[in-house]
Design a protein around this motif. Structure first.
Motif, PDB file in Angstrom:
ATOM      1  N   ILE A  16      50.747  37.169  35.824  1.00 42.43           N
ATOM      2  CA  ILE A  16      50.728  37.939  37.065  1.00 42.43           C
ATOM      3  C   ILE A  16      51.120  37.068  38.243  1.00 42.43           C
ATOM      4  CG2 ILE A  16      49.154  39.056  38.684  1.00 42.43           C
ATOM      5  CD1 ILE A  16      47.707  39.960  35.993  1.00 42.43           C
ATOM      6  N   GLN A  17      50.552  35.861  38.234  1.00 44.77           N
ATOM      7  CA  GLN A  17      50.909  34.962  39.328  1.00 44.77           C
ATOM      8  C   GLN A  17      52.399  34.659  39.328  1.00 44.77           C
ATOM      9  OE1 GLN A  17      48.065  31.869  38.798  1.00 44.77           O
ATOM     10  NE2 GLN A  17      46.640  32.759  40.283  1.00 44.77           N
ATOM     11  N   PHE A  18      52.924  34.522  38.108  1.00 43.79           N
ATOM     12  CA  PHE A  18      54.349  34.280  37.974  1.00 43.79           C
ATOM     13  C   PHE A  18      55.142  35.435  38.580  1.00 43.79           C
ATOM     14  CE2 PHE A  18      58.198  34.836  35.376  1.00 43.79           C
ATOM     15  CZ  PHE A  18      58.830  33.633  35.633  1.00 43.79           C
ATOM     16  N   ILE A  19      54.696  36.646  38.189  1.00 44.03           N
ATOM     17  CA  ILE A  19      55.392  37.831  38.708  1.00 44.03           C
ATOM     18  C   ILE A  19      55.238  37.918  40.222  1.00 44.03           C
ATOM     19  CG2 ILE A  19      55.364  40.365  38.705  1.00 44.03           C
ATOM     20  CD1 ILE A  19      54.482  40.071  35.719  1.00 44.03           C
ATOM     21  N   ASP A  20      54.007  37.680  40.675  1.00 43.10           N
ATOM     22  CA  ASP A  20      53.753  37.748  42.110  1.00 43.10           C
ATOM     23  C   ASP A  20      54.646  36.777  42.879  1.00 43.10           C
ATOM     24  OD1 ASP A  20      51.969  39.705  41.905  1.00 43.10           O
ATOM     25  OD2 ASP A  20      50.187  38.490  42.288  1.00 43.10           O
ATOM     26  N   SER A  21      54.766  35.587  42.317  1.00 42.99           N
ATOM     27  CA  SER A  21      55.566  34.583  43.023  1.00 42.99           C
ATOM     28  C   SER A  21      57.046  34.983  43.031  1.00 42.99           C
ATOM     29  CB  SER A  21      55.389  33.210  42.374  1.00 42.99           C
ATOM     30  OG  SER A  21      55.947  33.241  41.074  1.00 42.99           O
ATOM     31  N   MET A  22      57.431  35.766  42.033  1.00 44.31           N
ATOM     32  CA  MET A  22      58.821  36.221  41.993  1.00 44.31           C
ATOM     33  C   MET A  22      59.086  37.321  43.024  1.00 44.31           C
ATOM     34  SD  MET A  22      60.297  34.561  39.472  1.00 44.31           S
ATOM     35  CE  MET A  22      61.606  35.447  38.635  1.00 44.31           C
ATOM     36  N   MET A  23      58.041  38.099  43.305  1.00 38.73           N
ATOM     37  CA  MET A  23      58.244  39.243  44.190  1.00 38.73           C
ATOM     38  C   MET A  23      57.419  39.056  45.460  1.00 38.73           C
ATOM     39  SD  MET A  23      58.590  42.259  41.560  1.00 38.73           S
ATOM     40  CE  MET A  23      57.067  43.006  42.022  1.00 38.73           C
ATOM     41  N   PRO A  24      57.997  38.495  46.484  1.00 43.73           N
ATOM     42  CA  PRO A  24      57.245  38.166  47.689  1.00 43.73           C
ATOM     43  C   PRO A  24      56.646  39.389  48.371  1.00 43.73           C
ATOM     44  CG  PRO A  24      59.607  37.877  48.023  1.00 43.73           C
ATOM     45  CD  PRO A  24      59.419  38.178  46.594  1.00 43.73           C
ATOM     46  N   CYS A  25      57.234  40.542  48.160  1.00 44.12           N
ATOM     47  CA  CYS A  25      56.716  41.750  48.806  1.00 44.12           C
ATOM     48  C   CYS A  25      55.321  42.097  48.316  1.00 44.12           C
ATOM     49  CB  CYS A  25      57.657  42.941  48.574  1.00 44.12           C
ATOM     50  SG  CYS A  25      57.900  43.272  46.824  1.00 44.12           S
ATOM     51  N   GLY A  26      55.052  41.787  47.046  1.00 45.73           N
ATOM     52  CA  GLY A  26      53.745  42.123  46.475  1.00 45.73           C
ATOM     53  C   GLY A  26      52.658  41.186  46.963  1.00 45.73           C
ATOM     54  N   GLY A  27      53.068  40.030  47.387  1.00 46.23           N
ATOM     55  CA  GLY A  27      52.087  39.026  47.768  1.00 46.23           C
ATOM     56  C   GLY A  27      51.264  39.419  48.974  1.00 46.23           C
ATOM     57  N   LYS A  28      51.815  40.230  49.833  1.00 43.90           N
ATOM     58  CA  LYS A  28      51.137  40.569  51.082  1.00 43.90           C
ATOM     59  C   LYS A  28      49.938  41.487  50.828  1.00 43.90           C
ATOM     60  CE  LYS A  28      54.209  40.946  54.664  1.00 43.90           C
ATOM     61  NZ  LYS A  28      55.141  41.826  55.369  1.00 43.90           N
ATOM     62  N   GLU A  29      50.252  42.521  50.133  1.00 45.34           N
ATOM     63  CA  GLU A  29      49.249  43.557  49.883  1.00 45.34           C
ATOM     64  C   GLU A  29      47.990  42.992  49.226  1.00 45.34           C
ATOM     65  OE1 GLU A  29      49.662  47.960  47.999  1.00 45.34           O
ATOM     66  OE2 GLU A  29      51.470  46.742  48.173  1.00 45.34           O
ATOM     67  N   LYS A  30      48.224  41.939  48.497  1.00 43.64           N
ATOM     68  CA  LYS A  30      47.187  41.320  47.694  1.00 43.64           C
ATOM     69  C   LYS A  30      45.900  41.094  48.476  1.00 43.64           C
ATOM     70  CE  LYS A  30      48.124  37.131  46.337  1.00 43.64           C
ATOM     71  NZ  LYS A  30      48.963  36.130  45.662  1.00 43.64           N
ATOM     72  N   ARG A  31      46.061  40.709  49.717  1.00 43.91           N
ATOM     73  CA  ARG A  31      44.869  40.318  50.467  1.00 43.91           C
ATOM     74  C   ARG A  31      43.986  41.513  50.848  1.00 43.91           C
ATOM     75  NH1 ARG A  31      48.964  36.802  52.119  1.00 43.91           N
ATOM     76  NH2 ARG A  31      48.965  36.105  49.992  1.00 43.91           N
ATOM     77  N   ASN A  32      44.611  42.662  50.966  1.00 41.22           N
ATOM     78  CA  ASN A  32      43.809  43.825  51.361  1.00 41.22           C
ATOM     79  C   ASN A  32      43.171  44.508  50.150  1.00 41.22           C
ATOM     80  OD1 ASN A  32      45.802  43.045  53.055  1.00 41.22           O
ATOM     81  ND2 ASN A  32      46.791  45.077  53.193  1.00 41.22           N
ATOM     82  N   ASN A  33      43.727  44.246  48.995  1.00 44.15           N
ATOM     83  CA  ASN A  33      43.370  45.056  47.833  1.00 44.15           C
ATOM     84  C   ASN A  33      42.849  44.142  46.730  1.00 44.15           C
ATOM     85  OD1 ASN A  33      43.233  46.797  45.732  1.00 44.15           O
ATOM     86  ND2 ASN A  33      45.120  47.873  46.283  1.00 44.15           N
ATOM     87  N   HIS A  34      41.795  44.567  46.112  1.00 43.69           N
ATOM     88  CA  HIS A  34      41.265  43.750  45.018  1.00 43.69           C
ATOM     89  C   HIS A  34      42.037  43.929  43.730  1.00 43.69           C
ATOM     90  CE1 HIS A  34      37.956  41.473  46.514  1.00 43.69           C
ATOM     91  NE2 HIS A  34      37.588  42.491  47.246  1.00 43.69           N
ATOM     92  N   ALA A  35      42.898  44.888  43.698  1.00 45.03           N
ATOM     93  CA  ALA A  35      43.621  45.140  42.440  1.00 45.03           C
ATOM     94  C   ALA A  35      45.117  44.966  42.655  1.00 45.03           C
ATOM     95  CB  ALA A  35      43.337  46.540  41.933  1.00 45.03           C
ATOM     96  N   PRO A  36      45.540  43.746  42.782  1.00 43.69           N
ATOM     97  CA  PRO A  36      46.948  43.520  43.082  1.00 43.69           C
ATOM     98  C   PRO A  36      47.849  43.825  41.890  1.00 43.69           C
ATOM     99  CG  PRO A  36      45.864  41.458  42.644  1.00 43.69           C
ATOM    100  CD  PRO A  36      44.822  42.494  42.513  1.00 43.69           C
TER     101      PRO A  36
END
Lengths: 901, 901
Positions: free
Chosen positions: B862-882
């Protein structure tokens, strides 16, 4: 199926509580469906005492929650090892403050979110004081957990089942046509010609599965059970955390039934439930097979297995009760040819019997026992010996059939590779708490004491029964007429029944209390121990009076002139002429029928309805505007008023006690299987109704077998062999008759048998004050039923040679019967293979098909690789092993594979 | 280990046939190693008859082969459905022509190549007439098959096993130190603190496994068994083809042991075998535990389980033989306090006994039986009752321990998830052949007849034995001295032993013949039926004479004046005074010792050596220059002269018969466990030597349990309870003594017991011509051992009341003993959990660790995917289920995954 579904749903709506589906089973966004709901009580800060006490801890709890909050904010997805379990256990042992509870809850919910679950809270409901947390498991979580749980799912690969051909097929079609009306009108239950191959779900092998409709790939019960596993265990790996979460749960949360409903598969859902309601939970279909596949689909494997077992048991009772009725009719038909009872009833019979009690009773004529003797023959004839052998084999057959049925269901339900879930092996939170409190050793000691106490109680009850029954009989004894006697026996049996029913409830509570004191380590062992204890206590409770009548009553009577006395004044009770079998039979039938009618039907139908009413009234009292609101309640709110599912233990327990009645004393009561059959036909539909309409929908549990119940069944069947051997040889007159016929009878017939079993007593030998006060007949000699020397022998009233010969014959019969029947049962066990042949063939075939599928895939890959690398394509033609060089293809590490979610 | 290995290997080289490794265990290219070898006979075209016959079929075979060849050239990798099975079966029923054989062979080899195997032929060997096909399985084939076979392999993940702490640990260390010399000097056998997690091998999860050394990842036995699976089943999916291949194999190929040896792991290989030789297959280490792990590593799980079982059995015999010796010594110590034998030996004893045979024998004094009576006491005292209860519980304990040991081994050998291989469920080729020939129905009928014949044979043997033994005894009877008697008994027992030994071999052949006639469907059912039949026949054979002595001899004697006669002239044999227990004991010890010494040791050591010699001589005769060449033979050529592995059935059978001797009549022969123990200590090493040096290395087979043997053990243990109950109550004088003491003895002591058991006979009542010719004493009354009325009673010589009382007591004892012991066994069974606690904890822990591992991996992805897609990284902080949005990642179909080979 959609059409039938919608028409059917119309007939159902408004009837089953679960079906009133209006809105709210999606999250607010209307997209994510609700898979599971947790409820909790919202309490207002109340008593000043708890307030004061808690203020001390608020800080503590607050800092802790902060610490945890920070940890969660840092987005460390694995749970943090908690620092201070001591603090936690301290907390636990005190009253939780409301804030503290809320913090715990929030922490718990945070953990669920960390696991990938999506939650939505609904505190603002119309049910005051109850909050709801709706849980949705997204697709990737479902996939992950399905892989961890090693769920077998149907693949795209379909294969045709082999149809038998020729004569076999024709017979099959004919049988199917004849039994057509016996099958429920459920699509699912028909035999299919094609079957989807199943394979353990794995994300790497996703291409095997038909994932075109992700929303319906995992059905509602699977989704719910996946969430349930996460909620109960997966949410943390460390033990101390789990303890806390469990604590929270037991205090604040109670699981509510989960409703999985969505627009596009609403019809399927409704169809399932409606079908269950119409084709299963209805008395009008009592003659049909159960739609087990559908039951499993809706309630999960564990409950499915229970109903399958109950169905098979009921089915197997049909031949048993048939044979039982035939045996009984044989007894009725031959009652007039029975020489011993003919002799007793013969008008010329003039045998004077010794009085049945001291002083008050007088001598009596054997003719008076004519009715009892004739009635005894109904249950005491050679056919009952045959019947008890038959029933022992029947029990063995039943076990074997169940094993096969279980295997078949395992195959059909794709459980063949499934191992017991580790979840159930989790140490119970309470156990760990106790270990922390270091109170375990002490408990262990008290446990031993308590087991002793239990046995003391059981024996106490036996003694109590003997004495009260003796007293009861004594006071009624002066009226020696046999009709009155029968009434006395019947009322005694009814009193016994009431005692049994009351003690049953008491014992249930005692067993639970004892098991709690034992502090078993895991939930599974807790359940097993509880079941075992409850079983022992209830079994002893149900059968003690019966065993007393069968083996002890009338044995330790003494003889005229030197009777045995209890408490110095009560003579031990005798049996009527013709053995105690008649009494045993009355006791058995009343206990069995009474238990079934009162306990099963009254308790099972009445009590839940009452409880529901009470709960409803309670919640009504709280807010008086309830009535108008009620119809606007959310689905989960109305379900909140349903009785929660309490496990299958009571259902199984009831059935196993019944199995005891059917097998244990079947030698004395051949109609037991018939009564059981009639009861069970109702019982199935009753239970079905309960599960469909009265209870919250239970979380689906996987199970391969019925667990400890099978072992208990086996144990009962084993004990049954021994008890039947003793009933035949000691309670009935079968052996004395045989011995007389082959050893003593002058002409090989039964004539003279009655005379042979009666010993002589010289009335002058009565102890002072024990002779009858009002002798209606003037007699010198009276007779009594025993094998003793006559008064004129060298050793008067000493046990005679006949007694020893009969005793030896009785014991020999027990040995022969026990070993022959056990051997036959073992042979039955050995001859019938545990796995049905067609199933083992199918499993084998599926394995081969699976391997074939993989091989093809393999080939596909190779061709793909070959086509990518033109250099490899050439060599192929010269070499039969073209795959060999694929070794040279660079090794792409699967860590970097693109994954499918 | 390399150092120890090389020094050890020096001591071994030249000793074990398998170890002379020079060259040739690689293909010619020196890279691909040999995993498996098939051998076949190269025959020259010989007799003109077969030549002529075959010429008719050459065409047929040729065209077929052509057709197949074409199919193969077309590179269709899945096997072609064959057109004409009829032709195939026709072919089979005739003599195969050499060419035809060669074509079949080539087709078979082609199929193997299609499966990805690599073959190399070696027809040009120094062993004339034998061709070798060496098979190498390349890496990708190994991987594929390992995945299909669901092999569990160790992963990279290592975890530390929990060490117990505190007092427990100290005790543990102490125990370990004390038992240190008992452990074999094998690294493998020591307790490790770390363990590799195991996981089902799968190519998609390759990253889990440590594949740095591909050559040693699958060890030699695994490689060989993988190839074996392919050769025997996987090479085709269609049934008719398999039939043909099997045919080829049975005619032309014989599997040779496979040598897996390569330069870089040569040392490991040698070390293993040397260690086995030194620390296992040697009499000097008889007191040590076996290196079971190493045995399994080299021979596979099935053989490993056999030796583990044998080891546990031998271990369990130690306490049994200890208690047995104590019981025997107790008998020796109390022989002088035994009142009945004192009374018999008392000088004032003047009881005159009735003659033991007609006319020739005279009256005799009871004093003469003094020796026998004293000797009988050794085996007939209250301690033996205790001992037989002990042994019944011992047997139950043994079973339980074995279940636990088996579970532990399953865990240690990574078999926990393993299901029986489907290979064994394949229909046997022969069965399919028979089905094709449609001869099955006929065979089924004859089978039933034959089963009847078997039973007739068994009963015939019993009858024969009784009559010959009676005759034997009769002719020796005139010499009534007890010493002579003893000699006669001993010689009779030896004769019996010889008969048993001969019949044992006959029965083995009969059982095989019967099973072949039955035509069971699968190999597994063939084996099980054969084992069952052999077991029944051998068991009956071994125990018939013993059962005769225990329960029938001396029972049907009649009484003086009306003896029972066989064939009108031979009186049934009586037992000496003191019961038949003494004779039973002699018979038992001779049979048991004799069987063990002669059958096991002589046959097992002698016969194989002889066979090897014969085979060696045979091949020597063919070419006389053999001797010089011999040392230059390929490894597989020398191995060709070794005896092939014939399965574990004989080994198990021998042990189970011994188990019968140890448990069945243990009440009469408490030294049996000691003899068994001594035998087994040798047996283990003997078998080990055989496996290491005398036999070809068997193909490693996986097995979770010992299969049918466990059921047979249970059956023997069950029968043992009943037989012991009868031995104690009927063969020994235990019950009569008890009855006398508590019912008849005037002072509660045993004084007068001998007199009580003897009835009176008035010599004037002898039938004419039956009275002794030469009465040395002038007597009126003689005594005989029975409970009958004296001549002066009203009913002279009729069975007396005492007889019935004693009989009732005996039967009651049987019932009580049987049920109490069975209950105790069940309780033992129930109290001891089947899975050892530490193992179940470990399995649970491993599961959790595995899930943890996967979860971590998940997070990594998941971290790998997250790092690939910078757009997903933002939402992460507001939501416990990234993770939730990863659904939107395009679905890459795994069909197009790059695969790892």
């Amino acid at each position: 199926p959609t059409e039938t579904g919608s028409t059917m749903s119309m007939s159902c709506i408004g009837y089953i509580g679960i079906l009133i589906i209006c809105h709210g089973l999606y999250f607010q966004d209307g997209e994510r469906r609700v898979d599971y709901i947790l409820t909790y009580h919202i309490k207002k800060p109340s008593s000043s005492r708890s307030n004061r006490q808690s203020s001390r801890f608020t800080d503590n709890a607050f800092t802790r929650s902060l610490r945890r909050g920070t940890a969660r904010l840092g987005r460390a997805p694995t749970p943090q090892p908690r620092g201070d379990p001591e603090v936690a256990s301290q907390d636990h042992s005190m009253d939780y403050h409301v804030d503290d509870k809320r913090l715990h809850r929030e922490e718990f919910e945070g953990n669920l979110r960390d696991m990938g679950m999506e939650l939505e809270k609904d505190e603002d409901t119309k049910t005051p004081g109850v909050g709801f947390v709706k849980i949705h498991a997204p697709w990737h979580v479902l996939c992950r957990e399905a892989e961890f749980m090693k769920l077998k799912m149907p693949t795209k690969k379909v294969y045709e089942m082999k149809q038998s051909t020729g004569v076999g097929a024709k017979i099959n079609t004919l049988v199917n046509k004849v039994t057509e009306p016996l099958y429920p009108n459920v699509e699912d239950n028909r035999t299919h010609n094609v079957k989807h191959l199943s394979y353990m779900f794995s994300r790497e092998k996703q291409h095997l599965f038909d994932l075109s409709d992700r929303d319906s790939f995992f059905d509602s019960k699977t989704r719910a059970s996946i969430v349930s596993v996460i909620v109960s265990s997966r949410s943390s790996m460390t033990v101390d955390w789990r303890l806390e979460s469990e604590t929270i749960e037991t205090i604040n949360y109670s699981r509510l039934s989960q409703f999985i409903h969505e627009n596009h598969i609403r019809n399927v859902f409704i169809v399932d439930l409606c079908l269950l309601y119409e084709e299963w939970a209805s008395y009008s279909v009592f003659y049909k097979y159960q739609p087990i596949g559908l039951v499993r689909k809706y309630f999960g494997e564990k409950i499915g297995l229970y109903f399958a077992w109950l169905g098979l048991y009921t089915q197997m009772l049909i031949p048993a009760s048939l044979v039982g009725v035939i045996v009984f009719l044989y007894g009725c038909a031959t009652v007039d040819d029975n020489i011993p009872s003919m002799e007793i009833c013969h008008p010329k019979n003039n045998i004077t019997m010794c009085p049945l009690c001291d002083r008050a009773c007088s001598y009596w004529k054997l003719k008076e026992a004519c009715g009892t003797a004739r009635a005894s023959h109904l249950f005491d004839n050679p056919a009952t010996v045959f019947f008890s052998i038959f029933m022992a084999l029947w029990a063995a057959m039943f076990m074997e059939h169940w094993k096969r049925r279980q295997m078949r269901l395992n195959y059909e339900w794709d459980l063949t590779g499934f191992e017991e879930e580790e979840v159930s092996d989790h140490p119970r939170a309470e156990y760990e708490l106790r270990v922390m409190q270091k109170s375990l050793k002490k408990e262990h000691k008290t446990q031993k004491v308590l087991i002793g106490v239990t046995f003391a109680i059981v024996f106490g009850v036996i003694l109590y029964r003997i004495s009260t029954k003796t007293a009861l009989h004594m006071s009624n004894n002066p009226t020696t007429r046999s009709n009155v006697r029968l009434t006395v026996k019947t009322t005694a049996a009814i009193i016994n029944l009431v005692v049994i029913l009351i003690l049953d409830e008491v014992y249930g509570a005692v067993a639970r209390w004892l098991t709690v004191l034992e502090v078993p380590k895991t939930d599974k062992s807790f359940e097993e121990r509880l079941i075992f204890k409850t079983f022992i206590l209830k079994f002893v409770n149900a059968f003690t009076p019966i065993i007393y009548i069968a083996f002890f009553r009338g044995r330790l009577v003494g003889r005229p002139g030197s009777y045995l006395y209890v408490f110095e004044s009560y003579r031990m009770e005798e049996c009527a002429h013709g053995g105690c079998l008649m009494e045993l039979c009355i006791q058995l039938s009343i206990t069995m029928l009474g238990k079934q009618l009162i306990q099963n039907n009254l308790f099972e139908i009445g009590i839940p309805k009452l409880k529901k009413l009470i709960r409803y009234i309670k919640s009504k009292r709280r807010s008086f505007q309830e009535e108008e609101r009620e119809k606007k309640l959310q689905r989960y709110e109305t379900d909140h008023f349903l009785e929660p599912f309490a496990g299958l233990t009571p259902e199984y327990m009831e059935m196993i006690i019944q199995f005891g009645f059917v097998t244990l004393f079947v030698a004395s009561f051949p109609l037991a299987p018939l009564f059981a059959l009639l009861n069970n036909i109702i019982e199935i539909r009753l239970d079905a109704k309960k599960f469909v309409a009265e209870l919250r929908r239970p979380v689906a549990a996987r199970a391969k077998d019925i667990g400890i119940w099978y072992n208990l069944l086996r144990a009962v069947a084993k004990v049954a062999v021994i008890i039947n051997a003793f009933v035949i040889s000691f309670t009935s007159d079968f052996i004395p008759r045989l011995v007389y016929q082959y050893m003593y009878s002058p002409d090989g017939s039964m004539h003279g048998f009655v005379n042979h079993t009666l010993s002589y007593f010289n009335v002058s030998n009565f102890q002072d004050g024990k002779e009858p006060m009002d002798p209606q007949h003037q007699v010198e000699m009276c007779r009594y039923k025993d094998y003793r020397e006559p008064p004129w022998s060298n050793t008067p009233y000493v046990i005679s040679k006949e007694f020893w010969a009969v005793l030896a014959a009785r014991l020999a019969f027990v040995i022969v019967f026990q070993n022959v029947v056990m051997l036959m049962s073992d042979i039955v066990d050995w001859l019938i293979p545990d796995i049905p042949k067609d199933i083992s063939l199918q499993i084998h075939k599926e394995k081969i098909l699976m391997v074939e599928l993989f091989m093809k895939e393999e080939q596909g890959k190779i061709q793909f690789i070959d086509s990518m690398m033109p250099c490899g394509g050439k060599e192929k033609r010269n070499n039969h092993a073209p795959i060999a060089r694929s070794r040279s293809i660079p090794h792409t590490h699967s860590h970097t594979h693109a994954n499918n979610f």
